[in-house]
Design an enzyme around this catalytic site. Structure first.
Site, PDB file in Angstrom:
ATOM      1  CG  HIS A 278      -1.919  -0.991   1.360  1.00 57.65           C
ATOM      2  ND1 HIS A 278      -2.100  -1.717   2.514  1.00 57.65           N
ATOM      3  CD2 HIS A 278      -2.868  -1.431   0.492  1.00 57.65           C
ATOM      4  CE1 HIS A 278      -3.106  -2.567   2.358  1.00 57.65           C
ATOM      5  NE2 HIS A 278      -3.584  -2.415   1.123  1.00 57.65           N
TER       6      HIS A 278
ATOM      7  CB  SER B  10      -4.597  -6.287   5.034  1.00 60.61           C
ATOM      8  OG  SER B  10      -4.202  -5.046   4.511  1.00 60.61           O
TER       9      SER B  10
ATOM     10  CE  LYS C 125     -14.125  -6.900   4.409  1.00 61.57           C
ATOM     11  NZ  LYS C 125     -12.944  -6.590   3.610  1.00 61.57           N
TER      12      LYS C 125
ATOM     13  NE  ARG D 179      -3.165  -8.249  -3.626  1.00 63.31           N
ATOM     14  CZ  ARG D 179      -3.967  -8.657  -2.688  1.00 63.31           C
ATOM     15  NH1 ARG D 179      -3.534  -8.778  -1.469  1.00 63.31           N
ATOM     16  NH2 ARG D 179      -5.219  -8.978  -2.933  1.00 63.31           N
TER      17      ARG D 179
END
Length: 165
Positions: A16, A127, A40, A89
């Site tokens: 990031h 993450s 979440k 990614r």
């Protein structure tokens, strides 16, 4: 032009941070928008994530770190951003990100989405992977900024013996 880089950043990774640094050099002003998602269970509060990002980007100019909930296009409008930055990614990210970009474009035709490829040495980072490694006492210093590593180690406060790199 002001760019918006939205995400949950729970936690901020070196991937990031790399995208923020590169976007800053391309666009000058970058609004890092931390998503507040009540559905979440985040490891860190929005305030902690904002603090982590501000610490990690203190060496950069033109970075604003904010929180938002709701639609990304509304956040972009609120912060006068003309484009949205999204990181890729792997090829597997592209299909999902393209769907989101097209949805955003249907909601706000003036907004563009720019996809930036992750640097090869950060392409494995997510993450969730970082949290998993930290949870089990693995080394994370090469995955996240120092403040984030400190916060993760404190969060998990693992009694496990850390793995040697």
């Amino acid at each position: 032009m002001r760019a918006l880089y939205p995400g949950s950043f729970d936690p901020l990774t070196n991937g990031h941070l790399d995208l923020i640094e590169r976007a800053s050099s391309l666009f000058g002003e970058v609004v890092v928008a931390v998503l507040c998602n009540p559905n979440k269970k985040a490891a860190f509060s929005v305030e902690q994530r904002i603090s982590q990002i501000r610490t990690a980007t203190a060496h950069l100019e033109g970075i604003d770190v904010v929180s938002f909930d709701g639609l990304t296009v509304h956040c972009a409008a609120t912060h006068d951003a003309g484009l949205i930055i999204r990181g890729l990614r792997a090829m597997s990210d592209f299909e999902y990100e393209l769907q989101i970009a097209n949805t955003n474009r249907s909601l706000a035709t003036e907004l563009e989405t720019i996809f930036m490829a992750a640097s090869a040495h950060h392409s494995f980072l997510s993450s969730s992977v970082v949290k998993e490694v930290a949870r089990f006492g693995g080394p994370i210093d090469h995955m996240v900024p120092a403040k984030v590593a400190e916060d993760l180690n404190r969060l998990f406060n693992s009694a496990l013996t850390p793995l040697q790199p």
